[in-house]
Design an enzyme around this catalytic site. Structure first.
Site: not given
Ligand code: P1T
Length: 388
Positions: A46, A98, A170, A195
């Protein structure tokens, strides 16, 4: 070393014991110690894992950061940034983010006494006006999800410095290939590595990158204390993906530009949002702040929500799916998918209508992608003509 070289080499030297060229997946939860307190830098997974260390070093390098921390998801990374704050602290956030980030802040962290103001950050004066004596953090997303507004990172970070607030960006939509917020004055960068960084829609992950030693020390403490860490196999997948980030981003940008232009010329379409189009409200800023305009395109159809819902179900190459940033193209309906947790009035106040569709343009052949949209639009038109 330049970006594409760093993506392939930083943190990824040959493994010293076997000479393995590719960083191995250290699938272990613990490490044998030679004597009490005598170890090779790893005690429990961890706290640290060599596969994760390699990815953290690589991502830090790509964001021109000294320090990197990886997480089990982008949301876990965002939550860990919030762990820097205490009850009573105030955060100013970009109003188009998001939906899961909105949910995390507004529905989870407010219960722990954090306060949030949602402001249109495309005008930095709105940020200055929203500052309160207890404001501790400015949270930027740019380009925003899903309306693709572009926020002036340098201008907002300047306000943050003046008021002793941490500026967090972000950077998921741009990726470090297109934009490096720390160079523009931001203190912390957050990514959903799910992403563009991962790039193949086969892994969920997150990262935090910073040059601020004090913030890093606290974030590292919380990473270990809260424990939202990624497994070694997931780190390895992200590392494999990131090696081609530079190539992929060039292809995403080129395809997205072609599709945005095609949409703009299509008679079924009423509005196209893409930072690369000269009619985008922050096009000039995007030109200055980004190396390219990204792979995300949002648009509205003249037929409104009914037409949008039909088109979303008709495409064959664009899969109807949440997420973005993979090599394959996706289509999404933000109002019912990624931003469903945002109340309707809030969505509409931001201009996120039921008629909005969001494309994550992949790296397939652009002509095939345009053909797919064209066929879906034609199918909806022909159904309308016969009253279906
Ligand atoms: O899904 P995750 O890895 O927890 O990430 C969250 C997140 C954070 N910041 C941005 C700008 C994001 O677009 C996302 C996740 N977004 C999607 C799943 C989506 O389809 O927009």
């Amino acid at each position: 070393m330049k970006f594409a070289t760093r993506a392939i080499h930083v943190g990824q030297e040959a493994e010293p014991v076997t000479g393995a060229t590719i960083v191995p997946i250290f699938q272990t939860s613990t490490y044998t110690q030679e004597g009490i307190g005598q170890h090779k830098g790893y005690e429990y997974a961890r706290t640290g894992n060599p596969t994760r260390t390699a990815l953290e070093a690589c991502l830090a390098s790509l964001e021109n950061a000294k320090y990197g921390l990886c997480f089990a998801s982008g949301s876990a990374a965002s939550a860990t940034v919030m762990n820097l704050l205490s009850a009573g602290d105030h955060v100013i956030c970009a109003d188009d983010v998001y939906g899961g980030t909105y949910r995390l802040f507004e529905l989870v962290f407010t219960r722990y006494g954090l306060q949030y103001s949602w402001v249109d950050m495309t005008n930095p004066e709105n940020v200055a006006k929203a500052i309160r004596p207890n404001t501790k953090m400015l949270w930027i997303e740019t380009p925003t999800n899903p309306l693709l507004s572009v926020v002036n990172i340098a201008a907002v970070a300047e306000i943050g410095r003046k008021h002793k607030c941490l500026t967090v960006v972000d950077n998921t939509f741009a990726s470090p290939y297109l934009q490096q917020p720390l160079d523009l004055g931001a203190d912390i960068v957050v990514h959903s590595t799910t992403k563009y960084i991962g790039g193949h829609s086969d892994v969920v992950g997150g990262a935090i990158l910073t040059n601020d030693e004090q913030a890093y020390t606290k974030l590292k403490y919380h990473q270990n204390a809260v424990g939202g860490v990624p497994g070694p196999h997931d780190c390895w997948l992200v590392m494999r993906g990131v090696k081609t980030l530079a190539l992929r981003m060039e292809a995403h940008c080129a395809n997205a530009m072609k599709i945005a232009k095609w949409l703009q010329s299509n008679t079924s379409v009423s509005r196209v949002i893409y930072p690369g189009l000269s009619n985008h409200k922050q096009h000039d800023l995007a030109r200055r702040q980004m190396r390219g305009f990204g792979g995300m395109v949002s648009f509205e159809l003249k037929g409104g929500e009914a037409a949008a819902r039909k088109v979303a179900g008709q495409t064959k190459l664009f899969s109807l799916a949440e997420s973005l940033g993979g090599v394959e193209s996706l289509i999404g309906h933000p109002a019912t998918m990624t931003h469903a947790s945002m109340p309707k009035e809030q969505r509409e106040a931001r201009g996120l209508t039921g008629g909005l569709l969001r494309l994550s343009v992949g790296i397939e052949d652009a002509d095939d992608l345009i053909g797919d949209l064209e066929a879906a639009f034609a199918m909806v038109e022909s159904r309308k003509a016969v009253g279906v």
